[in-house]
Design an enzyme around this catalytic site. Structure first.
Site, short mmCIF file in Angstrom:
data_model
loop_
_atom_site.label_atom_id
_atom_site.label_comp_id
_atom_site.label_asym_id
_atom_site.label_seq_id
_atom_site.Cartn_x
_atom_site.Cartn_y
_atom_site.Cartn_z
NE ARG A 258 30.06 44.80 33.64
CZ ARG A 258 30.20 43.60 34.21
NH1 ARG A 258 31.40 43.04 34.26
NH2 ARG A 258 29.16 42.96 34.70
CD GLN B 292 14.33 43.89 39.18
OE1 GLN B 292 14.94 43.70 38.12
NE2 GLN B 292 14.79 43.46 40.34
#
Length: 455
Positions: free
Chosen positions: A18, A78
């Site tokens: 975003r 991750q």
């Protein structure tokens, strides 16, 4: 507390789609510092002795940036986005080192208050296994609620799963928490993914811990401290909050801000008491201002030190390497770069001083330029104590202007000038009587001929 070790695990693997940016979200800046670096500073202020950054999108860019604001931090990638508990477990190696406290934080909450983190750690010191940080937003809609019973936190309930009574609770989950190191891995490893998204949620450890008889509590922080940044509009809102805090801090510290809302500070701005700052002033990175200075309106400075009782602006530009000593003045529409203006020297108006030294008490006239660059290399100009540089002079570096010397207005100085000398560097004036009238008549005739031809 000072005797307890603490690892801060900062989750910073989100892509931040975003933000509409190629740069990782958490590297976008507040007050000239990446938002994740603000989080690191808060963790360190709360006593963190170890830092683990969990990164993902833009991992190499993140590692490179972290070398500047957290050189001792360990980074863990991750590889898959499988939820917050999964993200924390990416730092398993660091968590397993036996820290007393584990702080779990988010890299996109740059306004987090170190006191809130310290309060959560204190709960662990008092015997809790988990201390969740909560806040009370003006409108709790959309936030997970903190469900408490008898002073203990028994669950974190997402709004869609709340009962009608639970939806009336105004105490909401800020996402951050402190976990006792001795329980952290055992609790995290028990988190499952039996939910609609198939993800491993960090919040599940609250119910897991409660079910096993461990003490779970909540602490409270202010609404602003818990704000997460998801887009550039929210980034601007966070910037405004940070600036408002810093302006208030400056004013309470003895600085006069004539129009506070128009002054921009960087995270490392240092400004002394009795300094007066007029409207629309920008303090970029690396600015240090001693007591008693006056910064006039519309001035812009970066990488600058300003001594006691100096005067700057209006409309002054101080670039990196500008150093103003006590009572120096850099006036309107002046630019100073990589130069020292010694005590009491004046660079009053419409002047560029770059790669230079202006000696104590020297006066630099309007329109003076140190010609420091030949298109390939930079050269130094040394202006001695008490020298007077007449208006509209060009000092072609490398050149030395001696102490108490006088440079005539309109000069181009290409050779060094000794102490106490007078130097001219301009063409001799020649006056031709009547030639001005003749010139005007000739110009008028040419203009009339052009107009007639156009018709």
């Amino acid at each position: 507390m000072s005797q307890r070790s603490c690892l801060s695990v900062i989750l910073a693997a989100g892509e931040g789609t975003r933000m509409k940016s190629a740069m990782p979200k958490v590297l976008h800046s507040i007050a000239g510092l990446p938002m994740v670096a603000h989080v690191v500073k808060a963790a360190e202020a709360a006593g963190a002795t170890g830092l683990a950054l969990v990164i993902g999108h833009g991992a190499e860019e993140m590692r490179k940036a972290a070398q500047k604001f957290a050189p001792k931090a360990e980074t863990f990638v991750q590889e898959e986005r499988l939820g917050t508990a999964h993200a924390v477990l990416a730092a398993r190696e660091a968590i397993s080192k036996g820290y007393d406290d584990i702080l779990v934080m988010f890299g996109d909450t740059p306004l987090i208050d170190a006191a809130a983190l310290a309060a959560a750690r204190q709960k662990l010191a008092d015997g809790a296994a988990i201390a969740v940080i909560g806040f009370r937003p003006p409108n709790p809609t959309g936030y997970g609620r903190l469900i408490e019973e008898g002073g203990r936190l028994v669950a974190i309930r997402e709004e869609k799963d709340c009962s009608a009574a639970e939806r009336t609770i105004g105490f909401c989950n800020a996402g951050m928490m402190a976990v006792a190191g001795r329980h952290a891995l055992a609790l995290l490893d028990r988190v499952g993914n039996r939910n609609a998204k198939g993800e491993y949620y960090l919040t599940d450890i609250v119910e897991i811990a409660s079910a096993t008889g461990l003490t779970v509590v909540a602490t409270e922080t202010g609404f602003e401290s818990a704000l997460g940044i998801n887009n550039r509009a929210e980034l601007a809102e966070a910037e405004a909050i940070w600036q408002a805090r810093r302006r208030r801090e400056a004013m309470l510290g003895g600085v006069t801000l004539i129009a506070p809302e128009t002054v921009y500070f960087s995270h490392d701005t240092e400004i002394g008491a009795d300094t007066i700052v007029e409207p629309n002033v920008w303090f970029g990175l690396g600015v240090k201002i001693a007591a008693g200075a006056t910064i006039h309106a519309f001035s812009h400075m970066t990488g600058t030190t300003i001594g006691e009782n100096c005067e700057v602006g209006p409309f002054a530009r101080l670039r990196p390497g500008a150093h103003l000593r006590k009572k120096a003045k850099v006036g309107n529409f002046c630019e100073v770069k990589q130069a020292t203006v010694e005590e009491g020297a004046k660079v009053n108006h419409l002047t560029y001083v770059g790669d230079a030294r202006v000696g104590a008490g020297a006066n630099i006239g309007a329109g003076t330029i140190t010609c420091n660059y030949d298109g390939y290399s930079k050269f130094f100009t040394d202006i001695g104590e008490g020298a007077f540089i007449g208006s509209n002079s060009s000092l072609v570096a490398p050149v030395t202007i001696g102490s108490r010397s006088y440079i005539a207005s309109g000069s181009v100085i290409t050779e060094s000038v000794p102490d106490d000398a007078l130097a001219f560097g301009r063409a001799r004036q020649k006056t031709l009587p009547g030639k001005g009238k003749e010139l005007r008549e000739r110009f008028a005739s040419v203009a009339a001929a052009k107009k007639k031809a156009a018709e």
